[in-house]
Design a protein around this motif. Structure first.
Motif, mmCIF file in Angstrom:
data_model
loop_
_atom_site.group_PDB
_atom_site.id
_atom_site.type_symbol
_atom_site.label_atom_id
_atom_site.label_comp_id
_atom_site.label_asym_id
_atom_site.label_seq_id
_atom_site.Cartn_x
_atom_site.Cartn_y
_atom_site.Cartn_z
ATOM 1 N N UNK A 121 19.674 86.289 6.442
ATOM 2 C CA UNK A 121 20.956 85.984 5.821
ATOM 3 C C UNK A 121 21.701 87.280 5.560
ATOM 4 N N UNK A 122 23.017 87.176 5.429
ATOM 5 C CA UNK A 122 23.854 88.301 5.058
ATOM 6 C C UNK A 122 24.425 88.062 3.666
ATOM 7 N N UNK A 218 27.227 86.944 -5.858
ATOM 8 C CA UNK A 218 26.670 87.270 -4.549
ATOM 9 C C UNK A 218 26.835 86.057 -3.645
ATOM 10 N N UNK A 219 27.499 86.261 -2.513
ATOM 11 C CA UNK A 219 27.668 85.193 -1.526
ATOM 12 C C UNK A 219 26.746 85.491 -0.353
ATOM 13 N N UNK A 220 25.841 84.569 -0.053
ATOM 14 C CA UNK A 220 24.942 84.738 1.082
ATOM 15 C C UNK A 220 25.162 83.655 2.120
ATOM 16 N N UNK A 221 25.027 84.002 3.391
ATOM 17 C CA UNK A 221 25.214 83.006 4.432
ATOM 18 C C UNK A 221 24.474 83.390 5.701
ATOM 19 N N UNK A 222 24.227 82.383 6.533
ATOM 20 C CA UNK A 222 23.618 82.589 7.842
ATOM 21 C C UNK A 222 24.151 81.502 8.767
ATOM 22 N N UNK A 223 24.767 81.919 9.883
ATOM 23 C CA UNK A 223 25.322 80.986 10.856
ATOM 24 C C UNK A 223 25.010 81.469 12.262
#
Length: 250
Positions: A121-122, A218-223
């Motif tokens: 994740x980023x 903190x915003x985390x995401x993975x796409x």
């Protein structure tokens, strides 16, 4: 009027590769000390490999995070990437920050075009004022168009509201049948994680999480960055949740 976060001021960068290999010399320092200060200032490391405790400086966010065996962090201001894999991803396989080229939007996300089953994740740091639905607090309606666009984009990334009864998904989260929602309440933060899955609930194609500490978010995401979706297993999703739960704000 709310302050516009550093995210909205970043110049558009369509594809920005994270050069994990470039920071290998700093990784050895992290392994030797077992604790490393991660950031881009003098005396800080841009990469860390577990097992280790990473102290991350993402102004204004500052937090610690536990990395176990075969887990990596790469800091490339203003973002941070976590990857769980035995080998360092090369440039083509590494996650990267994507940003819309248009100046009329604050859209961005983290993408990975290969190794779609790897847990990763980023993360970006935001200000709580740059959301309109994160809490039940009413915000001024006379903000600039830039702030309004930023809030719209952030609401999509953090589609839940903190109520008196805890976190609750908003309509922006989509069909509840398509995702798993869990609260993430720590000693110094409160948040949630959403894993979007297939019908079997065994593979996750998109992940997003948000952790709030005072005015910091903190915003985390993975796409996926390719035509094929991410295919993170349920076990991989558990690794991601464990890593996120280890985050403790300083």
């Amino acid at each position: 009027m709310a302050d516009v976060s550093p995210i909205s001021l970043i110049k558009p960068r369509y594809l920005r590769g994270l050069l994990f290999g470039f920071a290998l010399t700093q990784v050895s320092h992290a392994i030797a000390d077992k604790t490393v200060l991660v950031g881009n200032a003098s005396g800080q490391s841009q990469a860390a490999k577990g097992p280790i405790t990473a102290l991350v400086v993402m102004t204004p966010c500052r937090f610690s995070m536990t990395l176990t065996q075969d887990q990596w962090l790469q800091f490339n201001s203003p973002d941070l990437v976590f990857v769980a894999t035995k080998q360092l991803p090369n440039t083509l396989n590494a996650p990267q920050l994507w940003q819309a080229s248009s100046s009329n939007t604050a859209e961005w996300n983290f993408e990975k075009s290969a190794g779609l089953s790897e847990p990763w994740f980023g993360v970006m740091c935001e200000n709580a004022e740059n959301f309109s639905a994160l809490t039940a607090q009413k915000l001024p309606s006379d903000d600039s168009i830039e702030v309004q666009l930023l809030r719209e984009a952030n609401d999509l990334k953090c589609p839940a509201t903190l109520t008196d009864h805890g976190w609750s998904p908003t309509l922006l989260a989509g069909d509840p049948q398509t995702y798993t929602f869990e609260s993430l309440d720590g000693t110094k933060s409160s948040g949630f994680i959403i894993g979007y899955h297939d019908k079997s609930r065994r593979l996750f194609s998109r992940i997003t999480f948000c952790l709030m500490h005072n005015e910091q978010v903190l915003i985390g995401s993975a796409e996926s960055g390719s035509s094929a979706p991410l295919a993170i297993s349920a076990e991989g999703f558990e690794k991601i949740k464990t890593a996120v739960r280890s985050i403790t704000f300083e």
